[in-house]
Design an enzyme around this catalytic site. Structure first.
Site, mmCIF file in Angstrom:
data_model
loop_
_atom_site.group_PDB
_atom_site.id
_atom_site.type_symbol
_atom_site.label_atom_id
_atom_site.label_comp_id
_atom_site.label_asym_id
_atom_site.label_seq_id
_atom_site.Cartn_x
_atom_site.Cartn_y
_atom_site.Cartn_z
ATOM 1 N N LEU A 128 -0.893 55.657 -7.719
ATOM 2 C CA LEU A 128 -2.205 56.225 -7.377
ATOM 3 C C LEU A 128 -2.092 57.246 -6.253
ATOM 4 O O LEU A 128 -2.529 58.384 -6.383
ATOM 5 C CB LEU A 128 -3.172 55.105 -6.984
ATOM 6 C CG LEU A 128 -4.556 55.527 -6.484
ATOM 7 C CD1 LEU A 128 -5.319 56.274 -7.582
ATOM 8 C CD2 LEU A 128 -5.356 54.305 -6.019
ATOM 9 N N GLU A 130 -0.849 60.026 -3.459
ATOM 10 C CA GLU A 130 -0.022 61.230 -3.422
ATOM 11 C C GLU A 130 0.159 61.674 -1.978
ATOM 12 O O GLU A 130 -0.475 61.131 -1.068
ATOM 13 C CB GLU A 130 -0.657 62.343 -4.251
ATOM 14 C CG GLU A 130 -0.815 61.987 -5.725
ATOM 15 C CD GLU A 130 -1.466 63.092 -6.544
ATOM 16 O OE1 GLU A 130 -1.749 64.182 -5.983
ATOM 17 O OE2 GLU A 130 -1.700 62.874 -7.755
ATOM 18 N N GLY A 134 -3.841 60.009 -0.043
ATOM 19 C CA GLY A 134 -3.555 58.614 0.224
ATOM 20 C C GLY A 134 -4.864 57.846 0.281
ATOM 21 O O GLY A 134 -5.291 57.245 -0.700
ATOM 22 N N SER A 135 -5.524 57.904 1.433
ATOM 23 C CA SER A 135 -6.840 57.270 1.535
ATOM 24 C C SER A 135 -7.869 57.995 0.665
ATOM 25 O O SER A 135 -8.766 57.368 0.101
ATOM 26 C CB SER A 135 -7.301 57.269 3.000
ATOM 27 O OG SER A 135 -6.448 56.471 3.790
ATOM 28 N N GLY A 344 11.045 34.705 22.876
ATOM 29 C CA GLY A 344 11.687 35.374 24.017
ATOM 30 C C GLY A 344 12.727 36.377 23.564
ATOM 31 O O GLY A 344 12.568 37.048 22.548
ATOM 32 N N GLY A 345 13.814 36.474 24.312
ATOM 33 C CA GLY A 345 14.869 37.429 23.982
ATOM 34 C C GLY A 345 15.435 37.220 22.588
ATOM 35 O O GLY A 345 15.787 38.178 21.892
ATOM 36 N N GLU A 368 -2.275 49.507 -0.019
ATOM 37 C CA GLU A 368 -3.480 49.172 -0.794
ATOM 38 C C GLU A 368 -4.750 49.456 0.003
ATOM 39 O O GLU A 368 -5.741 48.721 -0.079
ATOM 40 C CB GLU A 368 -3.428 47.728 -1.312
ATOM 41 C CG GLU A 368 -2.319 47.554 -2.330
ATOM 42 C CD GLU A 368 -2.582 46.466 -3.343
ATOM 43 O OE1 GLU A 368 -3.755 46.152 -3.612
ATOM 44 O OE2 GLU A 368 -1.589 45.942 -3.871
#
Length: 384
Positions: A128, A130, A134-135, A344-345, A368
């Site tokens: 759909l 391109e 897009g939106s 954490g790390g 989507e």
């Protein structure tokens, strides 16, 4: 059925969850880190899902499928996403690609294309968006020009999930350039080996790396009118109706990612010790866990309610599908970020899965329909 049963999964749904979780933990989870590291398609996951009939559970029984309802399909996607978001796109995108057919295709098209998906011989993707549409999907430029009983398609589609792996593609193209905006698009099924149909190199992505994303390129691809999905000019309406249903599945994917991160975090904080005791005993950690779990459960209720509306095709599905997708994906991003914080790390390294889950979660807020677009969809429903 009592009113209270509305808030409890049926025994069949609970049994399905257990079955999918067993397959996911045994056959999918062991490959999740590898496919993320290498960007390889999770073939082992696909094989396991096919063997269990979880690769495209939504296909109706009359076409060789399992005939799973919308909630059951969401449970499959949720449980697979809990261990591997890339693999969860196998059932999710098979539904996305075939949903236009289920909504609008002729019986001949349904009989031709659904059985190979149901059997696992082929996967189905959806074209759909391109580069400049897009939106704003109605501004697409891909053209399909009638030539006798054929159509000649030229243009491109962007960000296509599982491109190159899928055999079939539902593609939207403008068939009447002078027609009304949004009423001049038609849907077609393209085959991966159609002459003139090629693909760009896979995108280099932040997450869902085991699911290839590529651009589709069409150079005068000829398809017969017998590959048209629905009526001429109805393609965009079909596409948007499709998204009403499949946004719920992205909500389920986001829910699964969030649940996976929460599960990993709960296990970790019980084992990790600081200041002479497990960090789970610190109130600050407990408060974070409570907020994470509360958000996950809220998202679960929204996704399951939207799935029920999808199954019934309720008139307010547009609102609930958008709401479930937007809320669950926002929750997934927040919960996975908090999971990394609580690790954490170690959370910032690839030795633990939560950093992958955080990267995977991000796309659920984007594809989507971005969550900003979801809010527009909801507002328009409210203001009608």
């Amino acid at each position: 059925m009592s009113d209270f049963d509305l808030f409890r999964l049926s025994d069949d749904h609970e049994a399905l969850r257990e079955a999918v979780r067993a397959v996911a933990e045994d056959k999918v989870a062991p490959h999740a880190a590898h496919v993320d590291e290498t960007g390889e398609f999770p073939q082992a996951s696909y094989d396991a899902l096919r063997a269990s009939d979880f690769h495209a559970p939504h296909i109706p029984e009359e076409y060789g499928g399992a005939g799973a309802d919308a909630l059951a399909t969401c449970l499959v996607i949720e449980e697979v996403a809990r261990v591997c978001a890339s693999s969860s796109l196998i059932p999710a995108v098979n539904k996305l690609g075939t949903m236009p057919l289920l909504l609008a295709a002729s019986e001949d098209v349904l009989k031709r294309y659904l059985p190979p998906v149901a059997s696992g011989e082929a996967m189905f993707s959806y074209g759909l968006s391109e580069r400049e549409a897009g939106s704003d999907t109605a501004s697409m430029r891909t053209r399909a020009v009638a030539d006798g009983d054929e159509w000649v398609i030229s243009g491109q589609k962007s960000w296509i999930t599982n491109a190159g792996i899928s055999e079939y593609y539902t593609v939207m193209a403008v068939t009447d350039p002078d027609g009304p905006r949004g009423g001049n698009v038609t849907a077609f099924v393209l085959h991966r080996d159609d002459p003139g149909f090629t693909m760009a190199e896979p995108e280099r992505k932040m997450g869902i790396k085991g699911s290839p994303t590529r651009e589709l390129l069409f150079d005068k691809v000829r398809v017969g009118d017998d590959r048209r999905v629905g009526d001429v000019g109805q393609g965009l309406k079909i596409a948007l109706r499709t998204l009403d249903h499949t946004r719920v599945t992205i909500g389920a994917q986001a829910l699964g990612i969030a649940q996976g991160a929460l599960d990993a975090t709960v296990s970790y904080v019980k084992e990790r010790r600081q200041f002479g005791k497990p960090i789970a005993e610190f109130q600050g950690v407990q408060f974070m866990l409570a907020d994470m779990a509360m958000a996950v459960e809220s998202a679960r209720q929204m996704v399951y309610a939207a799935a029920a509306k999808s199954e019934r095709n309720d008139p307010d599905l547009s609102f609930f599908g958008a709401a479930a997708k937007a809320y669950a994906s926002d929750v997934a991003m927040r919960v996975t970020t908090d999971a990394v914080q609580l690790f954490g790390g170690y959370g910032y390294t690839r030795d633990y899965p939560v950093e992958r889950m955080m990267r995977d979660a991000k796309i659920t807020q984007i594809y989507e329909g971005t969550n900003q677009i979801q809010r527009l969809v909801m507002a328009r429903q409210l203001l009608r």
